[in-house]
Enzyme design. Structure first.
Site, PDB file in Angstrom:
ATOM      1  CB  CYS A  91      -0.589  -0.178   1.309  1.00  0.00           C
ATOM      2  SG  CYS A  91      -1.492  -1.412   2.026  1.00  0.00           S
ATOM      3  CG  HIS A 343      -5.784   1.939  -0.302  1.00  0.00           C
ATOM      4  ND1 HIS A 343      -5.436   2.539  -1.112  1.00  0.00           N
ATOM      5  CD2 HIS A 343      -6.106   0.758   0.173  1.00  0.00           C
ATOM      6  CE1 HIS A 343      -3.541   1.974  -0.595  1.00  0.00           C
ATOM      7  NE2 HIS A 343      -4.377   0.655   0.441  1.00  0.00           N
ATOM      8  CB  CYS A 373      -1.773   1.062   7.672  1.00  0.00           C
ATOM      9  SG  CYS A 373      -3.262   0.727   6.649  1.00  0.00           S
TER      10      CYS A 373
END
Length: 387
Positions: A91, A343, A373
């Site tokens: 991520c 995302h 995160c």
């Protein structure tokens, strides 16, 4: 040591992954479009003067495989002499791309880099081809590889109720829609070609993922998505599945001045940390604390935060432990976040940094912090200072 500055930052609209605007657009094309756009917006910098391109992408297979950074650069007709590399920290990939470029500039090994990231989650799903080592469960809980269950764990540990999650998710959509309506995203979104519901080719200049009709009452009717019996995390309180790209032009401050380019912000500090994979969503807390320590700042010095909303159950414990619960509406994700915008994994680090820069300018604050995160237990953070 050279000062690192952000000269420009842009993104595509966020398209729905299921039958959305970019269903017929490839990840390389989204990336190349932004590369061309950044260079066109900053003509004082010749493309041949770029020292490197750092591009984040998580699922590096199919159209995103074989070094998508280089493929996109070739599509964008960036001179062949300019190298390009694809970066993967899950991520945090495109924020890691920014960090990699910043370090090159700090050490004098580069003067100008193009950074960013992409993820087409409609064409290359997050789970495509994933094959965890069977022995990993001896060291790490098997559920640590299931992001939704790690969010459930954080919610239980920190007393985050279903009602709190629903309220935060509704806020994300409301804020993102208000930002769209007011034109707050206008400076960062580059109109991008796609197809509407009827298959007609058109230019999109808005995020189609936002659901302005979202209410707490509607969210309360959704079933738990990951733990059907005892869970509190739903699809509505999780980051949306979307397709998109984001990009930034990063330079040494001295080179920007030489070219007459006005820096928007300095990279004040950077940090990346590890944490327990079972609570991977907690990574922003130690990452932010380390970045602030490196910058010689405290939480109270930061005027605005962009914290990636993987899940409401994940971001709320981070906000709580950074001492920001009472300041959510003054400082946190003021234009909404990933619950509303989505995302796209490799894109999000550059996306939240881009949104942060615009918010810092709009709110006239000196310092901003972007953090996220990272699956399997990491956190990444960047402190920016307006120039």
């Amino acid at each position: 040591m050279e000062q690192v500055v952000i000269v420009d930052a842009i993104r595509t609209p966020m398209g729905r992954s299921k039958g959305g605007a970019f269903r017929n657009v490839r990840a390389e094309d989204l990336s190349a479009h932004l590369m061309r756009s950044l260079l066109a917006r900053n003509p004082a910098l010749e493309a041949a003067a770029l020292d490197d391109i750092y591009w984040g992408c998580v699922q590096q297979t199919l159209e995103q495989g074989f070094n998508i950074a280089r493929n996109a650069a070739l599509l964008a007709e960036v001179p062949h002499s300019v190298p390009a590399v694809t970066v993967n920290r899950l991520c945090g990939s495109s924020m890691q791309a920014l960090h990699d470029a910043a370090r090159m500039i700090m050490t004098g090994d580069a003067q100008a880099c193009l950074v960013g990231g992409v993820e087409h989650m409609g064409h290359v799903p997050m789970s495509h081809g994933v094959d965890f080592h069977p022995g990993l469960s001896r060291n790490v809980a098997k559920a640590a590889g299931m992001m939704g269950l790690t969010a459930e764990m954080l919610a239980r540990m920190h007393g985050i109720s279903r009602e709190m999650q629903d309220a935060f998710a509704a806020r994300s959509h409301a804020r993102a829609w208000a930002a769209t309506q007011s034109g707050a995203f206008k400076n960062e979104i580059i109109p991008t070609g796609g197809h509407d519901a009827d298959g007609v080719l058109k230019q999109f200049n808005y995020d189609e993922v936002i659901r302005p009709e979202t209410t707490v009452e509607a969210l309360a009717t959704l079933r738990p998505a990951f733990d059907p019996v005892n869970g509190t995390v739903t699809a509505g309180t999780s980051s949306a599945l979307s397709d998109g790209a984001a990009a930034m032009l990063v330079m040494s401050e001295s080179r920007a001045h030489e070219l007459g380019l006005k820096p928007r912000a300095r990279v004040r500090s950077m940090a990346v940390v590890g944490c327990d994979p079972s609570i991977m969503g907690y990574g922003p807390v130690p990452a932010s604390k380390l970045a602030l320590k490196k910058a010689g700042l405290s939480v109270s010095d930061i005027g605005v935060f962009e914290m990636n909303e993987a899940f409401a159950a994940q971001i709320l414990p981070c906000i709580k432990d950074l001492g920001l619960i009472e300041q959510i509406d003054e400082k946190i994700n003021l234009n909404g976040g990933a619950i509303a915008l989505g995302h796209p994994l490799g894109c999000s680090g550059a996306r939240i940094s881009t949104t942060l820069l615009n918010l810092m300018e709009h709110k006239d604050v000196q310092f901003g912090l972007a953090t996220m995160c990272i699956g399997l237990g990491q956190g990444i953070a960047t402190v920016f200072e307006r120039v």
